[in-house]
Design a protein around this motif. Structure first.
Motif, PDB file in Angstrom:
ATOM      1  N   THR A 557       0.835  -1.217   0.000  1.00 22.40           N
ATOM      2  CA  THR A 557       0.000   0.000   0.000  1.00 22.40           C
ATOM      3  C   THR A 557       0.866   1.263   0.000  1.00 22.40           C
ATOM      4  OG1 THR A 557      -1.494  -1.290   1.380  1.00 22.40           O
ATOM      5  CG2 THR A 557      -2.037   1.023   1.141  1.00 22.40           C
ATOM      6  N   LEU A 560       0.677   3.960  -2.681  1.00 22.97           N
ATOM      7  CA  LEU A 560      -0.510   4.827  -2.638  1.00 22.97           C
ATOM      8  C   LEU A 560      -0.380   5.869  -1.524  1.00 22.97           C
ATOM      9  CD1 LEU A 560      -3.299   2.127  -3.126  1.00 22.97           C
ATOM     10  CD2 LEU A 560      -2.394   3.708  -4.828  1.00 22.97           C
ATOM     11  N   THR A 595      -7.695  -6.503  -0.651  1.00 23.55           N
ATOM     12  CA  THR A 595      -7.070  -5.483  -1.517  1.00 23.55           C
ATOM     13  C   THR A 595      -8.095  -4.513  -2.089  1.00 23.55           C
ATOM     14  OG1 THR A 595      -5.768  -7.359  -2.260  1.00 23.55           O
ATOM     15  CG2 THR A 595      -5.345  -5.260  -3.350  1.00 23.55           C
ATOM     16  N   ILE A 596      -9.234  -5.049  -2.425  1.00 18.23           N
ATOM     17  CA  ILE A 596     -10.232  -4.222  -3.125  1.00 18.23           C
ATOM     18  C   ILE A 596     -10.713  -3.054  -2.257  1.00 18.23           C
ATOM     19  CG2 ILE A 596     -12.438  -5.339  -2.521  1.00 18.23           C
ATOM     20  CD1 ILE A 596     -12.745  -5.525  -5.697  1.00 18.23           C
ATOM     21  N   HIS A 597     -10.634  -3.242  -0.910  1.00 15.81           N
ATOM     22  CA  HIS A 597     -11.111  -2.187   0.001  1.00 15.81           C
ATOM     23  C   HIS A 597      -9.999  -1.225   0.426  1.00 15.81           C
ATOM     24  CE1 HIS A 597     -15.051  -3.820   0.118  1.00 15.81           C
ATOM     25  NE2 HIS A 597     -14.658  -4.980   0.616  1.00 15.81           N
ATOM     26  N   ARG A 598      -8.769  -1.437  -0.095  1.00 12.19           N
ATOM     27  CA  ARG A 598      -7.703  -0.470   0.216  1.00 12.19           C
ATOM     28  C   ARG A 598      -7.017  -0.019  -1.076  1.00 12.19           C
ATOM     29  NH1 ARG A 598      -3.461  -4.288   0.328  1.00 12.19           N
ATOM     30  NH2 ARG A 598      -4.169  -6.286   1.104  1.00 12.19           N
ATOM     31  N   GLY A 599      -7.853   0.299  -2.067  1.00 14.50           N
ATOM     32  CA  GLY A 599      -7.337   0.776  -3.357  1.00 14.50           C
ATOM     33  C   GLY A 599      -7.072   2.280  -3.313  1.00 14.50           C
ATOM     34  N   PRO A 600      -6.694   2.837  -4.471  1.00  8.83           N
ATOM     35  CA  PRO A 600      -6.362   4.267  -4.550  1.00  8.83           C
ATOM     36  C   PRO A 600      -7.490   5.184  -4.069  1.00  8.83           C
ATOM     37  CG  PRO A 600      -5.845   3.152  -6.618  1.00  8.83           C
ATOM     38  CD  PRO A 600      -6.509   2.146  -5.753  1.00  8.83           C
ATOM     39  N   GLN A 602      -9.441   4.829  -1.764  1.00  8.31           N
ATOM     40  CA  GLN A 602      -9.570   4.838  -0.296  1.00  8.31           C
ATOM     41  C   GLN A 602      -8.321   5.433   0.364  1.00  8.31           C
ATOM     42  OE1 GLN A 602     -12.451   4.116   0.799  1.00  8.31           O
ATOM     43  NE2 GLN A 602     -13.209   3.275  -1.125  1.00  8.31           N
TER      44      GLN A 602
END
Length: 729
Positions: A557, A560, A595-600, A602
């Protein structure tokens, strides 16, 4: 065979003999006589007529340079000179003296091994003299000194031999003090680089009247200062020129005292290149090996109406020739060399090849910008060329006819390529483009050239000053939460020390360095050991420290997090101006497992919010750019001149007498200095001469903060009310 053709042939013959090559730059304060001196050297080498030398200003090839009487672009020329029965090839760069064009000086210094510093005998060492010396020494370039306009001491100030000698010695002393102060910390310089009359590294003379002397030339011609004063007072300047021509004195000094590439490159390479010192390419650069892999450092990009883009630069290793396919640092793919040449003043002469140790002009390197490393194999690029000052003033530019818009965008991109000290912001939606540069004159020249050279009619806005934002205190720990509430970041901010900020600006600390070196440099500048080990990113003059321990998923992460941090720093919370001098610590983070819940979408907003809130808690303030101001004025106008500084929120630091003039030194904000030139002229009846030099940023006084922040927010179309937490201003 024409004289010019003959010179080109001589240059070609000497190119393969690095022992007899000298790469030099002429540098000085504005109006101290560099371009006039260069004319003399060209005449001495037979490239222009002796009669017009000094008036022709052959190196000021652009129309606006001739009109304004100042050098704007660094200009290259190759010439030959016979010294001690041996022909030498001299590649010379004439650089600008005006502070707004300091970027050209810095870039020229990367291409040369010696700098001939010119100082006006009457004015002495001035602020810009100090700047050009610092630029030369930072690049490991050896200085010599030429004291110009000595004729003024004799004819205008009517000084006798004793007074003249004292004045000249004090100029030499001042220059040596500067050199000593700057070379103390340079380990690779074993020799003493100070200049001396006895050592032959100081010349005196008059570029305008084409005569010059140095200790070796006096011994050779038997002339001393007494003879010179006599001939000068009797108006026998032609005889003086014939008996001791300036070009011989200066070019002899260049051949005798400046290092050739074989001496200079082993010392300079470790200073400007951080690659593996034991690699083959390091070895071929140290040896100036023309058979090695090609390495070219591009120092200048110019436009030729017929040939297109021309990259000028120093060949450190190998030989460059037509048809080669070369890598350009920072870009994918290869560029094909279309032609290779050398400079003859304003014109380029094509040659078959240019070997290591020379300065070449190359077409076909379409991806190169000033500062690119071009090579035949992929390699660690050279250190980026660090410009001492940063843009402080901005103007908006728009095309008068919408049809010219594509051409204007292309031209602005070209301008940014040619001059890295200019920053261009292109807004495709509004058609308004912002150009940021070193000063009013810098932007005026760019605007004129767009209209004149490209034929695009433009409208330019009023100059806007560039501000910075910086925290003043350490903040408390602040939490940033992502829009989906599943990710949290805990951040604090504190001000960085001035020493660390200076090291970053000078390029002594960067993310391109090996980690160990960076750590040592930061510790030397005063950072504690633990902090220096956790540096995650340096952005502008801000540093991100990762103080977290064993957090799952943080590694993937982090990219990001850095992106969110950079966004927050590019647009500060007060007025969306860049943030500088902040040390940001990431203490802790809570990340969603998926992963899908800590993308760009977010992470970036969460980090951005946390950084902005921490900066506000750290009492962030607007900083304004300031300039050092020096005014030379007759004593009867002293009050009016100092009033001009004080009336601009400036302060006068010193006043003293120098000859028949009073010198006033002080500082003033850049914003208040807009329009200074016409005001000072009218206040002193046109009798003041002055110069300004950018002196960094300082905190804007508290009572002006709210008004200035509102003004900038309004100009940028932002909401006028500040976040409620900014209640301390």
């Amino acid at each position: 065979m024409g004289r010019r053709k003959k010179i080109v042939q001589e240059c070609e013959t000497l190119m393969d003999d690095p022992e007899h090559i000298r790469n030099i730059a002429i540098a000085a304060h504005v109006d101290h006589g560099k371009t006039t001196l260069t004319d003399n050297l060209l005449a001495g080498a037979g490239m222009i007529s002796d009669d017009t030398a000094g008036e022709q200003l052959a190196m000021d090839t652009e129309e606006d340079e001739q009109e304004r009487g100042i050098t704007i672009d660094a200009a290259n020329v190759s010439m030959t000179h016979e010294y001690e029965d041996q022909n030498h090839l001299i590649n010379l760069i004439d650089t600008p003296g005006h502070v707004d064009f300091g970027g050209d000086v810095t870039r020229a210094m990367r291409a040369v091994d010696g700098a001939l510093v010119v100082v006006d005998a009457v004015e002495g060492a001035m602020p810009q003299t100090e700047t050009v010396l610092r630029q030369a020494l930072r690049e490991g370039v050896k200085p010599t000194l030429f004291i110009n306009k000595v004729d003024r001491l004799i004819s205008e100030l009517q000084e006798g031999p004793q007074e003249m000698q004292e004045r000249l010695l004090s100029v030499i002393h001042d220059v040596n003090e500067l050199i000593r102060g700057m070379t103390e910390e340079m380990d690779e310089i074993d020799d003493d680089w100070t200049v001396s009359v006895e050592g032959g590294t100081v010349g005196f003379g008059s570029a305008l009247y084409k005569w010059g002397v140095s200790m070796p030339s006096m011994q050779r011609t038997g002339m001393d200062f007494g003879d010179i004063i006599e001939l000068e007072r009797a108006d026998k300047r032609q005889e003086l020129h014939e008996r001791t021509p300036l070009s011989d004195v200066v070019l002899d000094m260049v051949c005798e005292h400046f290092p050739n590439p074989l001496d200079a490159q082993p010392r300079r390479i470790p200073r400007i290149w951080r690659g593996d010192a034991d690699s083959d390419i390091a070895e071929t650069m140290r040896l100036v090996d023309e058979d090695g892999e090609l390495v070219l450092m591009v120092t200048d990009i110019g436009i030729d109406p017929h040939a297109g883009e021309i990259a000028a630069g120093r060949v450190f290793s190998g030989t460059i020739e037509k048809g080669q396919e070369l890598y350009v640092s920072g870009t994918a793919g290869k560029n094909r060399v279309q032609s290779v040449g050398i400079y003859m003043g304003g014109e380029r002469e094509e040659v078959d090849h240019v070997p290591a140790g020379n300065i070449a002009a190359v077409t076909g390197l379409k991806d190169a910008i000033a500062g690119s490393t071009v090579s035949s194999v992929e390699m660690t690029p050279f250190e980026s060329i660090e410009h001492i000052s940063e843009p402080v003033i901005t103007k908006s530019v728009e095309a008068r006819n919408m049809d010219d818009l594509p051409k204007l965008i292309e031209t602005l991109q070209q301008v940014a390529k040619e001059d890295p000290t200019i920053q261009i912001e292109i807004n495709e939606e509004t058609g308004e483009h912002l150009i940021s540069g070193q000063g009013e004159l810098h932007l005026e020249v760019i605007g004129q050239r767009i209209e004149r050279n490209q034929g695009i009619p433009i409208n330019t806005g009023e100059p806007i000053v560039v501000y910075r934002e910086a925290p003043q205190e350490a903040s408390q720990e602040v939490e940033g939460v992502s829009p989906n509430r599943h990710n949290k970041f805990y951040i604090t901010v504190q001000p960085l020390s001035d020493d660390i900020v200076d090291e970053i600006q000078l390029g002594n600390v960067s993310m391109d360095m090996p980690e160990l070196e960076r750590r040592e440099a930061l510790q030397e500048a005063g950072m504690d050991k633990d902090t220096s080990q956790n540096v995650e990113q340096i952005h502008g003059t801000n540093i991100l420290i990762d103080d977290t321990k064993g957090i799952q998923h943080l590694n993937e992460t982090m990219e990001l997090v850095v992106e969110g941090l950079e966004e927050a720093l590019d647009d500060g919370p007060l007025a969306a101006e860049p943030v500088s001098g902040a040390l940001i610590r990431l203490h802790d983070a809570k990340l969603h497992e998926d992963t899908i819940h800590r993308g760009p979408a977010q992470v970036i907003p969460a980090v951005r919010e946390a950084v902005h809130r921490a900066l506000i808690d750290g009492e962030i303030r607007l900083l304004e750019p300031i300039q050092d101001v020096r005014i030379d004025v007759p004593s009867e106008h002293m009050g009016a001149a100092s009033g001009e500084i004080q009336g601009r929120r400036g302060r006068v630091d010193d006043m003293y007498q120098e000859g028949d003039l009073m010198v006033i030194e002080g500082i003033a904000p850049v914003e208040e200095m807009i329009g200074f030139s016409s005001d000072i002229r009218s206040a002193t009846e046109g009798r003041a001469s002055w110069n300004t030099e950018n002196a960094g940023f300082r905190v804007l006084v508290d009572n002006l903060q709210p008004e200035k922040i509102t003004e900038i927010r309004e100009r940028k179309g932002m909401k006028l009310e500040l976040p409620p937490s900014v209640d301390y201003i």
